[in-house]
Design a protein around this motif. Structure first.
Motif, PDB file in Angstrom:
ATOM      1  N   LEU A  55       0.370  -1.348   0.296  1.00  0.00           N
ATOM      2  CA  LEU A  55       0.195   0.064   0.177  1.00  0.00           C
ATOM      3  C   LEU A  55       0.998   1.574  -0.167  1.00  0.00           C
ATOM      4  O   LEU A  55       1.586   1.299   1.076  1.00  0.00           O
ATOM      5  CB  LEU A  55      -0.808  -0.482   1.510  1.00  0.00           C
ATOM      6  CG  LEU A  55      -1.995   1.443   1.715  1.00  0.00           C
ATOM      7  CD1 LEU A  55      -2.718   1.494   0.158  1.00  0.00           C
ATOM      8  CD2 LEU A  55      -2.763   1.352   2.705  1.00  0.00           C
ATOM      9  N   TYR A  56       0.117   2.081  -1.162  1.00  0.00           N
ATOM     10  CA  TYR A  56       1.645   3.410  -1.381  1.00  0.00           C
ATOM     11  C   TYR A  56       0.478   4.448  -0.555  1.00  0.00           C
ATOM     12  O   TYR A  56      -0.269   4.692  -1.030  1.00  0.00           O
ATOM     13  CB  TYR A  56       1.668   3.065  -2.987  1.00  0.00           C
ATOM     14  CG  TYR A  56       2.495   4.664  -3.571  1.00  0.00           C
ATOM     15  CD1 TYR A  56       2.062   6.171  -2.729  1.00  0.00           C
ATOM     16  CD2 TYR A  56       3.585   4.353  -4.043  1.00  0.00           C
ATOM     17  CE1 TYR A  56       2.339   7.213  -3.681  1.00  0.00           C
ATOM     18  CE2 TYR A  56       4.106   5.475  -4.163  1.00  0.00           C
ATOM     19  CZ  TYR A  56       3.759   7.388  -4.098  1.00  0.00           C
ATOM     20  OH  TYR A  56       4.175   7.898  -5.317  1.00  0.00           O
ATOM     21  N   ALA A  57       1.008   5.250   0.726  1.00  0.00           N
ATOM     22  CA  ALA A  57       0.193   6.520   0.667  1.00  0.00           C
ATOM     23  C   ALA A  57       1.066   7.902   0.713  1.00  0.00           C
ATOM     24  O   ALA A  57       2.438   8.106   0.182  1.00  0.00           O
ATOM     25  CB  ALA A  57       0.530   6.545   2.304  1.00  0.00           C
ATOM     26  N   PHE A 104      -3.394   7.193  -2.756  1.00  0.00           N
ATOM     27  CA  PHE A 104      -3.121   5.963  -1.970  1.00  0.00           C
ATOM     28  C   PHE A 104      -2.909   5.117  -3.911  1.00  0.00           C
ATOM     29  O   PHE A 104      -3.930   5.221  -5.403  1.00  0.00           O
ATOM     30  CB  PHE A 104      -3.943   5.319  -1.598  1.00  0.00           C
ATOM     31  CG  PHE A 104      -4.370   5.031  -0.438  1.00  0.00           C
ATOM     32  CD1 PHE A 104      -3.846   5.104   0.799  1.00  0.00           C
ATOM     33  CD2 PHE A 104      -5.732   5.848   0.158  1.00  0.00           C
ATOM     34  CE1 PHE A 104      -2.750   5.437   1.824  1.00  0.00           C
ATOM     35  CE2 PHE A 104      -5.654   6.343   1.702  1.00  0.00           C
ATOM     36  CZ  PHE A 104      -4.472   5.805   2.425  1.00  0.00           C
ATOM     37  N   ASN A 105      -1.960   4.119  -4.027  1.00  0.00           N
ATOM     38  CA  ASN A 105      -1.347   3.543  -5.270  1.00  0.00           C
ATOM     39  C   ASN A 105      -1.697   2.259  -4.285  1.00  0.00           C
ATOM     40  O   ASN A 105      -1.500   1.753  -2.917  1.00  0.00           O
ATOM     41  CB  ASN A 105      -0.576   3.506  -5.649  1.00  0.00           C
ATOM     42  CG  ASN A 105      -0.523   5.547  -6.131  1.00  0.00           C
ATOM     43  OD1 ASN A 105      -0.833   5.896  -6.953  1.00  0.00           O
ATOM     44  ND2 ASN A 105       0.699   5.717  -6.210  1.00  0.00           N
ATOM     45  N   CYS A 106      -1.777   1.183  -5.229  1.00  0.00           N
ATOM     46  CA  CYS A 106      -2.156   0.331  -4.781  1.00  0.00           C
ATOM     47  C   CYS A 106      -0.696  -0.940  -5.340  1.00  0.00           C
ATOM     48  O   CYS A 106      -0.905  -2.425  -5.301  1.00  0.00           O
ATOM     49  CB  CYS A 106      -2.960  -0.750  -5.481  1.00  0.00           C
ATOM     50  SG  CYS A 106      -3.617  -0.976  -7.343  1.00  0.00           S
ATOM     51  N   ARG A 107       0.452  -0.714  -5.238  1.00  0.00           N
ATOM     52  CA  ARG A 107       2.260  -1.071  -5.463  1.00  0.00           C
ATOM     53  C   ARG A 107       2.627  -0.236  -4.844  1.00  0.00           C
ATOM     54  O   ARG A 107       2.383   0.995  -4.051  1.00  0.00           O
ATOM     55  CB  ARG A 107       1.531  -0.854  -7.233  1.00  0.00           C
ATOM     56  CG  ARG A 107       1.150   0.119  -7.878  1.00  0.00           C
ATOM     57  CD  ARG A 107       1.577   0.997  -8.954  1.00  0.00           C
ATOM     58  NE  ARG A 107       0.937   2.274  -8.793  1.00  0.00           N
ATOM     59  CZ  ARG A 107       1.730   3.089  -8.802  1.00  0.00           C
ATOM     60  NH1 ARG A 107       3.066   3.387  -8.221  1.00  0.00           N
ATOM     61  NH2 ARG A 107       1.162   4.732  -8.976  1.00  0.00           N
ATOM     62  N   PHE A 108       4.112  -0.638  -4.997  1.00  0.00           N
ATOM     63  CA  PHE A 108       5.130   0.299  -5.269  1.00  0.00           C
ATOM     64  C   PHE A 108       5.049   1.294  -6.270  1.00  0.00           C
ATOM     65  O   PHE A 108       4.858   0.860  -7.299  1.00  0.00           O
ATOM     66  CB  PHE A 108       6.127  -0.978  -5.834  1.00  0.00           C
ATOM     67  CG  PHE A 108       6.716  -2.071  -4.240  1.00  0.00           C
ATOM     68  CD1 PHE A 108       7.674  -1.556  -3.401  1.00  0.00           C
ATOM     69  CD2 PHE A 108       6.074  -3.099  -4.991  1.00  0.00           C
ATOM     70  CE1 PHE A 108       7.771  -2.629  -2.215  1.00  0.00           C
ATOM     71  CE2 PHE A 108       6.728  -3.854  -4.118  1.00  0.00           C
ATOM     72  CZ  PHE A 108       7.235  -3.885  -3.185  1.00  0.00           C
ATOM     73  N   GLY A 109       6.054   2.767  -5.854  1.00  0.00           N
ATOM     74  CA  GLY A 109       6.134   2.991  -6.205  1.00  0.00           C
ATOM     75  C   GLY A 109       7.103   3.555  -7.281  1.00  0.00           C
ATOM     76  O   GLY A 109       8.540   3.039  -7.205  1.00  0.00           O
ATOM     77  N   ASP A 110       7.223   3.709  -8.177  1.00  0.00           N
ATOM     78  CA  ASP A 110       8.171   4.319  -8.902  1.00  0.00           C
ATOM     79  C   ASP A 110       8.403   6.288  -9.565  1.00  0.00           C
ATOM     80  O   ASP A 110       7.853   6.631  -9.887  1.00  0.00           O
ATOM     81  CB  ASP A 110       7.699   3.600 -10.661  1.00  0.00           C
ATOM     82  CG  ASP A 110       9.090   3.537 -11.289  1.00  0.00           C
ATOM     83  OD1 ASP A 110      10.089   4.169 -11.904  1.00  0.00           O
ATOM     84  OD2 ASP A 110       8.873   2.533 -12.136  1.00  0.00           O
ATOM     85  N   PRO A 111      10.003   6.515  -9.154  1.00  0.00           N
ATOM     86  CA  PRO A 111      10.949   5.798  -9.063  1.00  0.00           C
ATOM     87  C   PRO A 111      11.567   5.017  -7.061  1.00  0.00           C
ATOM     88  O   PRO A 111      12.291   5.764  -6.954  1.00  0.00           O
ATOM     89  CB  PRO A 111      12.316   6.330  -8.804  1.00  0.00           C
ATOM     90  CG  PRO A 111      11.405   7.691  -9.250  1.00  0.00           C
ATOM     91  CD  PRO A 111       9.932   7.801  -9.219  1.00  0.00           C
ATOM     92  N   GLU A 112      10.676   5.301  -6.139  1.00  0.00           N
ATOM     93  CA  GLU A 112      11.014   5.447  -4.917  1.00  0.00           C
ATOM     94  C   GLU A 112      11.013   3.298  -4.542  1.00  0.00           C
ATOM     95  O   GLU A 112      12.318   3.736  -3.155  1.00  0.00           O
ATOM     96  CB  GLU A 112       9.283   5.247  -4.044  1.00  0.00           C
ATOM     97  CG  GLU A 112       9.027   6.944  -3.714  1.00  0.00           C
ATOM     98  CD  GLU A 112       7.894   6.918  -4.755  1.00  0.00           C
ATOM     99  OE1 GLU A 112       7.740   6.299  -6.073  1.00  0.00           O
ATOM    100  OE2 GLU A 112       6.732   7.962  -4.577  1.00  0.00           O
TER     101      GLU A 112
HETATM  102  N1  GLY Z   1       6.388   7.858  -8.052  1.00  0.00           N
HETATM  103  C1  GLY Z   1       5.102   7.811  -8.143  1.00  0.00           C
HETATM  104  C2  GLY Z   1       4.280   7.005  -8.110  1.00  0.00           C
HETATM  105  O1  GLY Z   1       4.582   5.745  -7.769  1.00  0.00           O
HETATM  106  O2  GLY Z   1       2.951   6.781  -8.366  1.00  0.00           O
END
Ligand code: GLY
Ligand code: AMP
Length: 419
Positions: A266-268, A282-290
């Motif tokens: 879970l990405y907040a 919220f995103n339902c996955r890993f972040g890119d580029p986090e």
């Molecule tokens: N870094 C933003 C995203 O993954 O949605």
């Protein structure tokens, strides 16, 4: 065990790099993978990441024990549901749970119902009603399309005119623009906190900060992300605790109350407003580029944690982190996020690697044995070092030895934290 990774971007390259360090995998496949992922996994390019039936078949034929899903689209398309129905384990959330990213209205209503801190909002399906509301509220104000719009369906309007025009622009986002969310503007600093969860327990990862605008000083168009660093000092111990207690735990519990067991990442996306973290999205996955800065600092076996999340048996109390900082600079094609050229030869990779860089491929391919550009974001160059300043100095030394025509990158990644 046999592992299958879905995706082929920079985030998935970082996932593949980390998974390959686990002693657990015997066979490791990726659909479609990339020239970078090919160093760790057998890449299968002829199956679409949106073809649930073909992925289920592939997983059966190859006796896959865990499917790890990178991007949001397959999650929103119900890939995890399809795999689970066939008795195959997956790291990633179900279609119901993926609404938390797939529908802004679902996410906002959930937060409102369960008192999870976020910007005030109203939902409209009539553009005129949205405009009336905007006229009453005034600017700055934020206008959002409801569905997945590849990160482009959000307009932060500084003036009333911009806000009213934004309502008309929502038509351009197809079905995603049929419903419009109008939101209070939150003034603060952004950070991303990702958490692994088995639907009960949550394990937050160290906080990161993304750089969404294309040019230095946060100028220019929004992009998929031009760089990141971790840990983000803005999320200190006190704010971390607030994120966990007021956002992450209540969100997983809220979903549970709604009959949804959320398993995966879970990405907040947060705005820290006067010391209080509030949810931007919220995103339902890993972040890119986090992911490209968080995973290089993780000491634990990520694959083992993913298996526990998929099984609902997460018992790890805390993840161990290297006492270092990581910085990732995205090298993009000239013109990105608008139109750009492809097939430009990339040089200097060996030299950059010899300087200690982790180079994650975001948009590359191999043509006649040569590595060439194949996307807007081309490479993510990551460096870790004992201090953030050292990591920044080292990462730019690596970036400077990599070359492709018209390469564009920001010079100020992590500058805010160093001020
Ligand atoms: N870094 C933003 C995203 O993954 O949605
Ligand atoms: P989203 O796709 O919802 O993350 O929005 C994209 C970007 O727009 C965020 O990363 C923020 O920079 C900005 N944004 C979205 N909502 C708000 C808000 N309510 N207040 C201020 N900025 C926002």
């Amino acid at each position: 065990m046999n592992v299958l990774l879905i995706g082929g971007g920079g985030r998935e390259h970082a996932l593949a790099w980390k998974i390959s360090q686990s002693p657990l995998p015997e066979k490791f496949f990726a659909i479609p993978g990339s020239p970078g992922i090919a160093n760790f996994a057998e890449c299968v390019e002829n199956i679409s990441i949106n073809d649930n039936a073909a992925i289920v078949d592939f997983a059966k034929v190859n006796a896959i024990d865990l499917v790890v899903i990178g991007p949001e689209a397959p999650l929103v398309n119900g890939l995890v549901d399809a795999l689970n129905s066939a008795g195959i384990k997956a790291f990633g959330c179900t279609k119901d749970a993926a609404q938390i990213e797939g529908s802004k209205i679902f996410a906002k209503r959930l937060m409102k119902k369960y008192n999870i801190p976020t910007a005030e909002f109203e939902v409209f399906d009539n553009p005129d009603a949205a405009k009336n509301y905007i006229n009453i509220k005034g600017a700055p104000i934020v206008i959002k399309a409801d569905g997945l719009a590849a990160g482009k369906g959000v307009i932060v309007a500084q003036t009333l005119d911009e806000a009213l025009n934004a309502v008309d622009e929502m038509k351009n986002f197809g079905a995603a623009g049929n419903k419009i969310v109008v939101e209070e503007f939150m003034d603060g600093e952004e950070a991303s906190v990702l958490a692994l969860t088995d639907g009960e327990k949550i394990l937050p990862l160290i906080a990161a900060q993304d750089h969404k605008r294309v040019d230095d000083g946060d100028k220019g168009l929004n992009t998929g992300g031009m760089g990141a660093y971790a840990p983000a000092p803005i999320v200190d111990e006190k704010i971390s605790a607030l994120v966990e207690e007021t956002i992450l735990k209540p969100t997983i519990a809220a979903l549970k109350s709604e009959g949804i067991t959320y398993r995966g990442c879970l990405y907040a996306g947060l705005m820290i407003v006067n010391g209080v973290p509030k949810v931007v999205e919220f995103n339902c996955r890993f972040g890119d580029p986090e992911t490209q800065v968080v995973l290089p600092l993780m000491e634990d076996d990520l694959l083992a944690l993913m298996i526990d999340c998929a099984n609902g048996t997460l018992t790890t109390e805390k993840i161990s982190w290297l006492n270092q900082s990581a910085v990732c600079v995205i090298m993009a094609s000239g013109g990105y996020p608008k139109s750009y050229k492809k097939n430009l030869p990339i040089d200097g990779m060996t030299k950059a690697k010899s300087l200690g860089a982790l180079i994650f491929h975001a948009g590359t391919k191999i043509v006649d044995g040569e590595l060439v550009t194949n996307g807007g974001r081309v490479l993510g160059v990551t460096m870790t070092a004992p201090t953030l300043q050292e990591a920044v100095d080292k990462v730019y030394r690596c970036v400077d030895v990599i070359h492709f025509d018209d390469a564009h990158y920001r010079r100020d990644i992590a500058a805010r934290a160093l001020k």
